[in-house]
Design a protein around this motif. Structure first.
Motif, PDB file in Angstrom:
ATOM      1  N   ALA A 237     -27.873  22.467 117.065  1.00 10.76           N
ATOM      2  CA  ALA A 237     -29.301  22.591 117.389  1.00 10.76           C
ATOM      3  C   ALA A 237     -30.027  23.424 116.342  1.00 10.76           C
ATOM      4  CB  ALA A 237     -29.470  23.212 118.779  1.00 10.76           C
ATOM      5  N   MET A 238     -29.345  24.491 115.920  1.00  6.33           N
ATOM      6  CA  MET A 238     -29.951  25.322 114.888  1.00  6.33           C
ATOM      7  C   MET A 238     -30.110  24.546 113.575  1.00  6.33           C
ATOM      8  SD  MET A 238     -28.029  28.959 115.610  1.00  6.33           S
ATOM      9  CE  MET A 238     -28.774  29.706 114.185  1.00  6.33           C
TER      10      MET A 238
ATOM     11  N   GLU B 225     -33.071  22.316 113.941  1.00 10.60           N
ATOM     12  CA  GLU B 225     -34.293  23.110 113.856  1.00 10.60           C
ATOM     13  C   GLU B 225     -34.589  23.519 112.417  1.00 10.60           C
ATOM     14  OE1 GLU B 225     -37.684  24.824 115.178  1.00 10.60           O
ATOM     15  OE2 GLU B 225     -36.258  23.577 116.292  1.00 10.60           O
ATOM     16  N   ARG B 226     -33.536  23.865 111.666  1.00  6.22           N
ATOM     17  CA  ARG B 226     -33.737  24.210 110.263  1.00  6.22           C
ATOM     18  C   ARG B 226     -34.263  23.015 109.466  1.00  6.22           C
ATOM     19  NH1 ARG B 226     -28.825  27.038 110.906  1.00  6.22           N
ATOM     20  NH2 ARG B 226     -27.703  25.311 109.921  1.00  6.22           N
TER      21      ARG B 226
ATOM     22  N   LYS C  77     -36.123  20.519 110.660  1.00  2.00           N
ATOM     23  CA  LYS C  77     -37.536  20.355 111.003  1.00  2.00           C
ATOM     24  C   LYS C  77     -38.389  21.402 110.302  1.00  2.00           C
ATOM     25  CE  LYS C  77     -36.692  18.287 115.542  1.00  2.00           C
ATOM     26  NZ  LYS C  77     -36.889  18.432 117.026  1.00  2.00           N
ATOM     27  N   LYS C  78     -37.848  22.639 110.259  1.00  2.00           N
ATOM     28  CA  LYS C  78     -38.612  23.714 109.607  1.00  2.00           C
ATOM     29  C   LYS C  78     -38.787  23.434 108.108  1.00  2.00           C
ATOM     30  CE  LYS C  78     -38.695  28.720 109.026  1.00  2.00           C
ATOM     31  NZ  LYS C  78     -38.914  28.661 107.595  1.00  2.00           N
TER      32      LYS C  78
END
Length: 643
Positions: free
Chosen positions: A74-75, A78-79, A81-82
């Motif tokens: 998940a991280m 998220e990275r 997407k960031k």
């Protein structure tokens, strides 16, 4: 010598960027390595102790491990997407920075008196120095850490950009440059070139024109033309020559065994063997025209004499590699059959002896053209006077020719001439008591009675009175072609010429020209005839007198010609096709009729001109005709058709 090196002078290799970074932040690579080994040994010891005690990973530990892996995935998402958001923000920042920079430039261009210029340049003094290649730097836009290279792009605020942001910035710059580039009208140069050649295309091109252009475009892919009319072959030859496409490969397309004429308008790219190929493939050739044949040599002339038995018309321009003896041999071998001979731009050979051989061996010569041949002079003029069957004569000598010799030519051969062209003849200076010399024009008036074409250019001694006497009561049919350009006085101390009659064609002489030949005239060139007045133009081209056959007129460098004069010429010449007005700066905003080309007027409009009558009643009649043509008749009333 090597033993003298000190203890601390050991040779060291280059450091990487990571080593420099760790040293700058007091980080020791040895400490990191020792700490890693200690953690690894401690973990191995704990695992061994757990194995001896029979302990293993419990279900809770397994669940915790799976949960940790899920959290790690998940991280990572998220990275990702960031990172995408950061790139979008970076692109937006680049665009915003460019817009701000453009606004700053606009403000700087406008400027103001109350601006404080005292701190000019101080912002640049405190800017951070640019990193060297190999060092680490943060991207100015997306703040991403990257290694600086010699190709790193500079950002809007003076920093450096990473590779993705640099590519995006370069793409934006190209798009802006393409948008700012002005739109160029294609085909403009070709259209102007065609206009200078007298070629005008109105509306849709014919199928024949399209086929000819397509053939010229794909010249290298054509094997043969097949059966084509001579007129089409001449057009193709002219187009190939203009496009510099006439070469050793394409010359074969214009050679067929059943032809009797070969015309090459541009032979500069042909080799010596190609000229022999002409006479080998076309044995029955009667007319040969080669322009700029700079590789035509004595061997080609020998092959011509041997193979071309039916040759009666020869035109060789620029054949400077043919010797004088070979010219004489040509006239001796083919002189009896020769009817036309034209040559031009000869420097090394073709002297008076060759012209004398031409006159002696070619008694049936009807057409002769000698222009810009440097080695011919007075003896050649005397030899030409013996050619009693000449019908077309064009001469342009570069040497000084006495008046008596030139007069003798006119008196001897003038009675049969249909074409007479005398250009730029240098003659001995006049006596002190003589201002003009009109004897040559008087001889033409008395001797030549069958002319249809008359060219008399670049003469600086014949006066307007001489032209009046030539065209007044001249027992010669109206001429169809008249060229008297550049007949003017070259005395800068007295540019207007003598007080009685000006040098060159003037107002009265122009009236005599149009009174004699205006009814049949097709071509008229009076460029640089500066002594023709505005009143004379207005009187001759008044819209009432009509010149039904005039198709082309050249008025260049007649400073008195203006817009009204050109419009009057349009009204007086119903078959006009071409008007040239270079140097006529008073010609502005002319509305050109359909089918006519106006060259030299930069502000001429190219669309249909409505020609109305001179009076108000005529104007009303023409207006009613236009309404009737564009309307329908209903109930005896004229109802205009809207839309």
């Amino acid at each position: 010598m090597s033993g003298r090196r000190g203890r601390n002078s050991a040779i060291r290799g280059p450091h990487s960027a990571l080593t420099d970074f760790l040293a700058a932040n007091n980080i020791s690579a040895a400490e990191i390595r020792d700490s890693y080994r200690q953690r690894l040994e401690r973990a191995e010891a704990d695992a061994a102790a757990a194995a001896e005690n029979g302990e293993g990973p419990s279900a809770q530990d397994v669940d915790e491990e799976e949960q940790a892996q899920a959290e790690s995935s998940a991280m990572a998402a998220e990275r990702s997407k960031k990172r995408k958001r950061d790139q979008d923000d970076a692109i937006a920042k680049i665009k915003k920075g460019k817009a701000a920079k453009k606004d700053a430039k606009k403000k700087k261009k406008k400027g103001s008196d109350d601006e404080d210029d005292s701190d000019f340049g101080f912002d640049d003094m405190y800017k951070k120095a640019r990193k060297l290649p190999g060092q680490l730097e943060n991207c100015e836009v997306c703040d991403k850490r990257f290694t600086v290279t010699p190709y790193s792009q500079a950002g809007p605020d003076g920093g450096l950009l990473c590779t993705p942001c640099g590519k995006e910035m370069k793409k934006e710059a190209k798009a802006q440059e393409k948008a700012a580039k002005p739109v160029v009208r294609r085909g403009r140069r070709k259209m102007e070139s065609n206009r200078l050649d007298g070629v005008t295309n109105r509306g849709t091109k014919t199928l024949q024109q399209l086929c000819i252009e397509k053939l010229a475009k794909h010249a290298d892919d054509i094997d043969e033309f097949g059966e084509m009319p001579e007129a089409i072959m001449d057009q193709l030859s002219a187009i190939f020559s203009k496009k510099r496409a006439m070469n050793p490969t394409t010359i074969k397309l214009f050679l067929q065994p059943d032809m009797d004429r070969v015309e090459i308008h541009e032979a500069a790219y042909l080799e010596t063997e190609n000229f022999d190929q002409i006479f080998a493939v076309v044995p029955n050739i009667k007319k040969l025209a080669l322009r700029n044949c700079c590789q035509f040599k004595d061997s080609n002339m020998e092959y011509l004499i041997e193979k071309a038995k039916n040759l009666v018309d020869i035109q060789l321009l620029g054949a400077n590699l043919v010797s004088n003896d070979m010219w004489i041999r040509l006239f001796s071998a083919r002189g009896e059959d020769l009817r036309s001979f034209k040559t031009e731009w000869l420097d090394a050979a073709f002297d008076d002896e060759a012209v004398e051989a031409l006159a002696a061996c070619c008694p049936n010569l009807e057409r002769l053209k000698l222009e810009r041949c440097k080695r011919i002079g007075v003896s050649s003029i005397n030899a030409i006077a013996t050619l009693g069957k000449l019908q077309h004569l064009t001469l342009r000598f570069l040497k000084e020719i006495p008046r008596e010799n030139l007069l003798n030519v006119i008196l001897q051969v003038g009675k049969n001439l249909q074409t007479l062209c005398l250009e730029n003849f240098e003659q001995p200076a006049l006596e002190d008591d003589e201002q003009t010399d009109d004897l040559l024009l008087a001889a033409i008036h008395d001797t030549c009675h069958n002319l249809s074409k008359f060219r008399f250019t670049d003469h600086t001694e014949c006066s307007d009175e001489g032209y009046i006497n030539l065209f007044t009561d001249w027992d010669n049919p109206p001429l169809r072609y008249i060229d008297v350009n550049s007949t003017r006085d070259c005395d800068n101390a007295n540019p207007e010429g003598p007080d009685d009659f000006p040098i060159g064609l003037g107002s009265e002489g122009f009236k005599a020209v149009m009174a004699h030949s205006g009814s049949r005239l097709e071509y008229l060139d009076i460029s640089s005839c500066r002594h023709i007045s505005y009143a004379t133009f207005a009187q001759i081209f008044d819209g009432v007198q009509q010149y039904p056959h005039l198709q082309e007129i050249n008025l260049s460098f007649c400073p008195i010609v203006d817009t009204t004069t050109v419009a009057s010429i349009f009204r007086s010449c119903p078959k006009l096709k071409k008007v040239v007005t270079f140097g006529c700066f008073k010609v502005k905003d002319v509305v050109v009729p359909r089918g006519i080309v106006l060259i030299g007027a930069p502000k001429a409009q190219d669309h249909v001109m409505e020609q109305f009558g001179d009076t108000i009643m005529d104007f009303q009649k023409e207006l009613m005709k236009e309404m009737e043509r564009d309307s329908r008749i209903a109930g005896g009333r004229v109802i205009p058709v809207m839309g």
